[in-house]
Write a protein that holds these residues in place. Structure first.
Motif, PDB file in Angstrom:
ATOM      1  N   THR A 113       0.839  -1.202   0.000  1.00  0.00           N
ATOM      2  CA  THR A 113       0.000   0.000   0.000  1.00  0.00           C
ATOM      3  C   THR A 113       0.874   1.252   0.000  1.00  0.00           C
ATOM      4  O   THR A 113       0.593   2.221  -0.719  1.00  0.00           O
ATOM      5  CB  THR A 113      -0.933  -0.008   1.233  1.00  0.00           C
ATOM      6  N   CYS A 114       1.940   1.245   0.801  1.00  0.00           N
ATOM      7  CA  CYS A 114       2.850   2.402   0.852  1.00  0.00           C
ATOM      8  C   CYS A 114       3.524   2.628  -0.501  1.00  0.00           C
ATOM      9  O   CYS A 114       3.699   3.780  -0.921  1.00  0.00           O
ATOM     10  CB  CYS A 114       3.906   2.202   1.933  1.00  0.00           C
ATOM     11  N   LYS A 116       2.286   1.924  -3.452  1.00  0.00           N
ATOM     12  CA  LYS A 116       1.282   2.508  -4.357  1.00  0.00           C
ATOM     13  C   LYS A 116       1.102   3.987  -4.073  1.00  0.00           C
ATOM     14  O   LYS A 116       1.039   4.817  -4.995  1.00  0.00           O
ATOM     15  CB  LYS A 116      -0.063   1.794  -4.201  1.00  0.00           C
ATOM     16  N   GLU A 117       1.011   4.348  -2.777  1.00  0.00           N
ATOM     17  CA  GLU A 117       0.825   5.759  -2.423  1.00  0.00           C
ATOM     18  C   GLU A 117       2.057   6.583  -2.789  1.00  0.00           C
ATOM     19  O   GLU A 117       1.925   7.724  -3.251  1.00  0.00           O
ATOM     20  CB  GLU A 117       0.515   5.882  -0.935  1.00  0.00           C
ATOM     21  N   ALA A 120       1.991   7.216  -6.491  1.00  0.00           N
ATOM     22  CA  ALA A 120       0.997   8.237  -6.830  1.00  0.00           C
ATOM     23  C   ALA A 120       1.515   9.631  -6.478  1.00  0.00           C
ATOM     24  O   ALA A 120       1.326  10.588  -7.240  1.00  0.00           O
ATOM     25  CB  ALA A 120      -0.315   7.947  -6.119  1.00  0.00           C
ATOM     26  N   ALA A 121       2.186   9.758  -5.327  1.00  0.00           N
ATOM     27  CA  ALA A 121       2.723  11.066  -4.920  1.00  0.00           C
ATOM     28  C   ALA A 121       3.837  11.498  -5.855  1.00  0.00           C
ATOM     29  O   ALA A 121       3.911  12.673  -6.247  1.00  0.00           O
ATOM     30  CB  ALA A 121       3.233  10.995  -3.478  1.00  0.00           C
ATOM     31  N   ARG A 124       2.279  12.684  -9.026  1.00  0.00           N
ATOM     32  CA  ARG A 124       1.620  13.991  -8.861  1.00  0.00           C
ATOM     33  C   ARG A 124       2.659  15.105  -8.764  1.00  0.00           C
ATOM     34  O   ARG A 124       2.503  16.171  -9.348  1.00  0.00           O
ATOM     35  CB  ARG A 124       0.733  13.957  -7.610  1.00  0.00           C
TER      36      ARG A 124
END
Length: 167
Positions: A113-114, A116-117, A120-121, A124
């Motif tokens: 999960t980390c 993936k985040e 994404a960051a 962005r």
């Protein structure tokens, strides 16, 4: 011939004593006052017992009232959650290991999960020129707040000294 006026000044004023029409009176010599004797051990022990007795009599009603309330809340909590109480001693002895290994088993899921985040960051922030001004301002404000809390932590760690560490 008129009599000289008596002059009254706080304390024995030599001029007032000379000008006074009354005969000269010298102050009485100070008597030696024996120093106060320290209390004996028996006296101190009796005083401590007296204080302990007063403390117990003061605390006893508060303790009994608080104890009743705490026991009532404890019994209510256990009755509401009785389904979660493990009564088998063998099963209860395994609970800590079950909890530990259940948490350890969830680590790879948390890492995924980390990742993936973080991706994404990075995506962005890689397009930072396309960020709206409000979002960029929000990120800048967050970074400033993190830095400010870091500075506060450093100042507290130095014992309130803003200039530097005490060496």
């Amino acid at each position: 011939a008129s009599k000289p006026q008596s002059v009254c000044v706080a304390g024995p004023d030599p001029v007032a004593l000379v000008l006074s029409p009354s005969p000269l009176r010298l102050p009485e010599p100070a008597r030696a006052v024996p120093p106060p004797q320290p209390p004996t051990l028996a006296h101190m022990a009796a005083r401590v017992q007296q204080l302990v007795s007063k403390a117990k009599s003061t605390v006893a009603p508060i303790y009994s009232t608080a104890r009743k309330e705490v026991v009532k809340q404890y019994d209510g909590l256990l009755s509401k959650n009785s389904e979660y109480v493990v009564k088998d001693p063998e099963q209860a002895s395994k609970l800590l290991k079950q909890y530990t290994f259940t948490k350890l088993a969830s680590i790879p899921e948390g890492i995924a999960t980390c990742k993936k985040e973080a991706a994404a960051a990075r995506h962005r922030l890689g397009q930072w020129r396309d960020l709206p001004v409000t979002e960029a301002a929000m990120y800048a404000g967050f970074a400033a707040e993190v830095f400010a809390w870091f500075c506060v932590g450093e100042i507290v760690g130095r014992g309130g000294n803003v200039a530097g560490y005490s060496v």
